[in-house]
Design a protein around this motif. Structure first.
Motif, PDB file in Angstrom:
ATOM      1  N   SER A  38       5.958   5.521  -1.093  1.00  0.00           N
ATOM      2  CA  SER A  38       5.196   4.613  -0.247  1.00  0.00           C
ATOM      3  C   SER A  38       5.267   5.112   1.191  1.00  0.00           C
ATOM      4  CB  SER A  38       5.814   3.220  -0.364  1.00  0.00           C
ATOM      5  OG  SER A  38       5.086   2.273   0.354  1.00  0.00           O
TER       6      SER A  38
ATOM      7  N   ARG B 201      -0.300  -2.025  -8.475  1.00  0.00           N
ATOM      8  CA  ARG B 201       0.165  -3.401  -8.294  1.00  0.00           C
ATOM      9  C   ARG B 201       1.664  -3.309  -8.068  1.00  0.00           C
ATOM     10  NH1 ARG B 201      -2.607  -7.747  -9.978  1.00  0.00           N
ATOM     11  NH2 ARG B 201      -0.832  -8.599 -11.109  1.00  0.00           N
ATOM     12  N   ILE B 202       2.105  -3.607  -6.845  1.00  0.00           N
ATOM     13  CA  ILE B 202       3.500  -3.454  -6.442  1.00  0.00           C
ATOM     14  C   ILE B 202       4.168  -4.826  -6.362  1.00  0.00           C
ATOM     15  CG2 ILE B 202       5.058  -2.571  -4.658  1.00  0.00           C
ATOM     16  CD1 ILE B 202       3.355  -0.364  -5.993  1.00  0.00           C
ATOM     17  N   LYS B 203       5.295  -4.950  -7.066  1.00  0.00           N
ATOM     18  CA  LYS B 203       6.084  -6.188  -6.984  1.00  0.00           C
ATOM     19  C   LYS B 203       6.826  -6.185  -5.660  1.00  0.00           C
ATOM     20  CE  LYS B 203       6.854  -6.303 -11.915  1.00  0.00           C
ATOM     21  NZ  LYS B 203       7.836  -6.073 -12.970  1.00  0.00           N
ATOM     22  N   ARG B 204       6.682  -7.260  -4.924  1.00  0.00           N
ATOM     23  CA  ARG B 204       7.320  -7.373  -3.609  1.00  0.00           C
ATOM     24  C   ARG B 204       8.661  -8.075  -3.736  1.00  0.00           C
ATOM     25  NH1 ARG B 204       3.091  -8.257   1.008  1.00  0.00           N
ATOM     26  NH2 ARG B 204       5.047  -7.880   2.034  1.00  0.00           N
ATOM     27  N   VAL B 205       9.618  -7.660  -2.885  1.00  0.00           N
ATOM     28  CA  VAL B 205      10.952  -8.257  -2.875  1.00  0.00           C
ATOM     29  C   VAL B 205      10.853  -9.751  -2.589  1.00  0.00           C
ATOM     30  CG1 VAL B 205      13.189  -8.253  -1.705  1.00  0.00           C
ATOM     31  CG2 VAL B 205      12.044  -6.097  -2.202  1.00  0.00           C
ATOM     32  N   ALA B 206       9.956 -10.119  -1.683  1.00  0.00           N
ATOM     33  CA  ALA B 206       9.792 -11.519  -1.304  1.00  0.00           C
ATOM     34  C   ALA B 206       9.061 -12.328  -2.378  1.00  0.00           C
ATOM     35  CB  ALA B 206       9.036 -11.613   0.021  1.00  0.00           C
TER      36      ALA B 206
ATOM     37  N   VAL C   1       2.817 -10.061  -6.049  1.00  0.00           N
ATOM     38  CA  VAL C   1       2.357  -8.708  -6.314  1.00  0.00           C
ATOM     39  C   VAL C   1       1.320  -8.335  -5.266  1.00  0.00           C
ATOM     40  CG1 VAL C   1       1.151  -7.247  -7.991  1.00  0.00           C
ATOM     41  CG2 VAL C   1       2.791  -8.935  -8.793  1.00  0.00           C
ATOM     42  N   GLN C   2       1.372  -7.105  -4.805  1.00  0.00           N
ATOM     43  CA  GLN C   2       0.427  -6.617  -3.800  1.00  0.00           C
ATOM     44  C   GLN C   2      -0.346  -5.438  -4.384  1.00  0.00           C
ATOM     45  OE1 GLN C   2       2.129  -4.690  -0.319  1.00  0.00           O
ATOM     46  NE2 GLN C   2       0.631  -5.710   0.977  1.00  0.00           N
TER      47      GLN C   2
ATOM     48  N   ARG D  73      -2.198  -2.021  -3.767  1.00  0.00           N
ATOM     49  CA  ARG D  73      -2.190  -0.988  -2.731  1.00  0.00           C
ATOM     50  C   ARG D  73      -2.961   0.245  -3.192  1.00  0.00           C
ATOM     51  NH1 ARG D  73       4.238  -0.718  -1.327  1.00  0.00           N
ATOM     52  NH2 ARG D  73       4.526  -2.926  -0.828  1.00  0.00           N
TER      53      ARG D  73
ATOM     54  N   VAL E  39       0.690   1.434   2.850  1.00  0.00           N
ATOM     55  CA  VAL E  39       0.987   0.050   3.182  1.00  0.00           C
ATOM     56  C   VAL E  39       1.544  -0.021   4.604  1.00  0.00           C
ATOM     57  CG1 VAL E  39       3.345   0.149   2.253  1.00  0.00           C
ATOM     58  CG2 VAL E  39       2.135  -2.047   2.308  1.00  0.00           C
TER      59      VAL E  39
ATOM     60  N   ARG F 166       4.367  -0.715   6.723  1.00  0.00           N
ATOM     61  CA  ARG F 166       5.825  -0.816   6.581  1.00  0.00           C
ATOM     62  C   ARG F 166       6.501  -0.984   7.942  1.00  0.00           C
ATOM     63  NH1 ARG F 166       8.664   0.890   2.216  1.00  0.00           N
ATOM     64  NH2 ARG F 166      10.262   1.782   3.576  1.00  0.00           N
TER      65      ARG F 166
END
Length: 163
Positions: free
Chosen positions: A52, A92-97, A100-101, A103, A124, A126
């Motif tokens: 990323s 599709r990225i799993k976010r820590v918070a 899914v985002q 990108r 993204v 960052r």
């Protein structure tokens, strides 16, 4: 005895063993991107599948039926060169918070140590992260071992080698 050696060699080959040992790197390393034009401080993250990279002013544009990512790549010097790369896919990225985002993912030349190779890199913002780049497992696999007690063990030097 020769037969056992041949069987061992076949077993290692089948298990994906490499002829040359993987390079040991730290968990923070400088990485040259875009054919060595820019060097970014990167966190080496074996928990992330894909690499990323921090970008700003990201927009997607259609060209001849294909998506292109246009973005600024902020540098430590304060410069923000503009780059344009064809989008290979969307991840599709799993976010820590949580959540899914989606990108854009581009192919980008990365140089870590003396190895240059093409990598899938998602783009993204960052800016809230400490490091502008994250190097994931797909780039590291069969090439590097990560020593979590070390940092800055190498410098990008990819003139002659590619992988």
């Amino acid at each position: 005895m020769r037969r056992r050696g041949a069987i061992l060699a076949l077993a290692l080959a089948a298990a994906g063993a490499r002829a040359e040992p993987a390079q040991v790197i730290g968990w923070i390393e400088p990485v040259a991107v875009a054919d060595g034009r820019f060097v970014l401080e990167a966190k080496v993250d074996t928990g992330a599948d894909v690499s990323s990279m921090h970008v700003e002013e990201l927009r997607i544009e259609q060209r001849n039926g294909e998506d292109w990512a246009l973005f600024a790549l902020p540098q430590a010097t304060g410069a923000t060169p503009q780059l344009e790369l064809r989008v290979k896919r969307y991840a599709r990225i799993k976010r820590v918070a949580g959540g899914v985002q989606r990108r854009p993912v581009v192919h980008l030349s990365l140089c870590l140590g003396s190895l240059r190779a093409q990598a899938e890199v998602n783009l993204v913002d960052r800016k809230t992260m400490r490091y502008p780049m994250l190097v994931g497992r797909r780039f590291l696999k069969d090439r590097f071992l990560v020593d979590s007690a070390r940092t800055h063990t190498t410098t990008p030097n990819c003139e002659a080698k590619s992988g």
